[in-house]
Design an enzyme around this catalytic site. Sequence first.
Site, PDB file in Angstrom:
ATOM      1  N   SER A 113      19.610 -39.240 -34.278  1.00  0.00           N
ATOM      2  CA  SER A 113      18.182 -39.360 -34.559  1.00  0.00           C
ATOM      3  C   SER A 113      17.484 -38.018 -34.362  1.00  0.00           C
ATOM      4  CB  SER A 113      17.556 -40.396 -33.628  1.00  0.00           C
ATOM      5  OG  SER A 113      16.168 -40.479 -33.833  1.00  0.00           O
ATOM      6  N   LEU A 144       7.627 -36.796 -32.187  1.00  0.00           N
ATOM      7  CA  LEU A 144       7.841 -38.089 -32.851  1.00  0.00           C
ATOM      8  C   LEU A 144       7.078 -38.233 -34.168  1.00  0.00           C
ATOM      9  CD1 LEU A 144       7.763 -40.431 -29.716  1.00  0.00           C
ATOM     10  CD2 LEU A 144       9.778 -39.668 -30.969  1.00  0.00           C
ATOM     11  N   ASN A 175      16.008 -45.939 -34.351  1.00  0.00           N
ATOM     12  CA  ASN A 175      15.591 -45.396 -33.063  1.00  0.00           C
ATOM     13  C   ASN A 175      14.109 -45.698 -32.851  1.00  0.00           C
ATOM     14  OD1 ASN A 175      14.178 -43.046 -31.561  1.00  0.00           O
ATOM     15  ND2 ASN A 175      16.302 -42.804 -30.945  1.00  0.00           N
ATOM     16  N   CYS A 197      10.169 -41.967 -23.391  1.00  0.00           N
ATOM     17  CA  CYS A 197       8.747 -41.999 -23.729  1.00  0.00           C
ATOM     18  C   CYS A 197       7.919 -42.431 -22.514  1.00  0.00           C
ATOM     19  CB  CYS A 197       8.498 -43.001 -24.843  1.00  0.00           C
ATOM     20  SG  CYS A 197       9.443 -42.618 -26.305  1.00  0.00           S
ATOM     21  N   ILE A 248      23.618 -37.810 -24.314  1.00  0.00           N
ATOM     22  CA  ILE A 248      22.365 -37.632 -23.588  1.00  0.00           C
ATOM     23  C   ILE A 248      21.231 -37.304 -24.565  1.00  0.00           C
ATOM     24  CG2 ILE A 248      23.453 -36.873 -21.429  1.00  0.00           C
ATOM     25  CD1 ILE A 248      22.865 -33.973 -22.274  1.00  0.00           C
ATOM     26  N   ASN A 249      20.015 -37.633 -24.122  1.00  0.00           N
ATOM     27  CA  ASN A 249      18.845 -37.118 -24.803  1.00  0.00           C
ATOM     28  C   ASN A 249      18.676 -35.655 -24.384  1.00  0.00           C
ATOM     29  OD1 ASN A 249      16.441 -37.042 -26.295  1.00  0.00           O
ATOM     30  ND2 ASN A 249      15.808 -39.067 -25.583  1.00  0.00           N
ATOM     31  N   THR A 250      17.653 -35.002 -24.855  1.00  0.00           N
ATOM     32  CA  THR A 250      17.513 -33.565 -24.604  1.00  0.00           C
ATOM     33  C   THR A 250      17.156 -33.260 -23.145  1.00  0.00           C
ATOM     34  OG1 THR A 250      15.214 -33.692 -25.317  1.00  0.00           O
ATOM     35  CG2 THR A 250      16.847 -33.024 -26.964  1.00  0.00           C
TER      36      THR A 250
END
Length: 305
Positions: free
Chosen positions: A23, A75, A101, A131, A193-195
């Site tokens: 994503s 986003l 996502n 978020c 992982i996300n950032t």
Amino acid sequence: MHEPSMAVKLAGVELKNPVVAASGTFGFGREYSQFYDLSELGAICVKGLTAAPRKGNPPPRIAETPMGILNSVGLQNPGIDAFLAQELPFLRRYDVKVIANLSGDTPEEYGQMCEKLSQAGVDLIELNISCPNVKAGGLAYGTRPDLAAEVTRVAKAHAGATPVMVKLSPNVTDVVAIAQAVADAGADALSLINTLLGMRIDVASRRPILRRNTGGLSGPAVLPVAVRMVWEVSRVGLPILGMGGVSDGDSAAQLMLAGASAVAVGTACLAAPYAPLQVRDGLRDIAARQGLSSVAQLTGAIQPW
């Protein structure tokens, strides 16, 4: 050399190969479809969706770093209704699984979007819990086990038969505690992982390069963190979509050996549109060289000292 099977399963969803377009960097696939048939991929995880359209953050919102990029795109997306009306029908022309996502401001908002996506027939839902929860004073869902569990429970209650995968943030003290909380709340899979939160400063102007000052670090620099976290979280026992620095077969294989069932390619797509296919072919070659009958046999096959 024997040709290994490339099929894998993620939360019960059969993928023809373990490579997912992550994503954020793949949009809704339209631009990349000009380069190759999207049916070559295992799945496409679409750009993060919100209940209403968002314009995103003001520029500059992308900055290069050694071995990666920082982003604070914010986003930007057309909203979930526009996705269902325009983008999902486009993706359904291809033989590829579609992962949606989601980002929300409240658990209820996540629930409403999950209901719409489930009714529309997406294959899997990925919850972005990095978020801020407006009801919790702006704390990110993914930073506390109780908040992460709450949004997972609501999402599962509204997602029908569609599997729910929770995307974990690395910006926490104990990622395993978050993973266990969402597993106990009914999550079907985890993605990580996300950032990582990062920052760059222009020395001459003394200003941060990104307009929002900080941003999310992705790219090859984060691979060792991703491998470590996937390995730690694998003990929770849920299927894992591993991501963070995947750019070739070797980096993808590391995440699978650590416990991932499939891998997502993100930042590499910005530098090389064919990166997902190169990762797929690299994984196939590694599995063949090791005499495996299936690439799925890499998952969790690490032999720690």
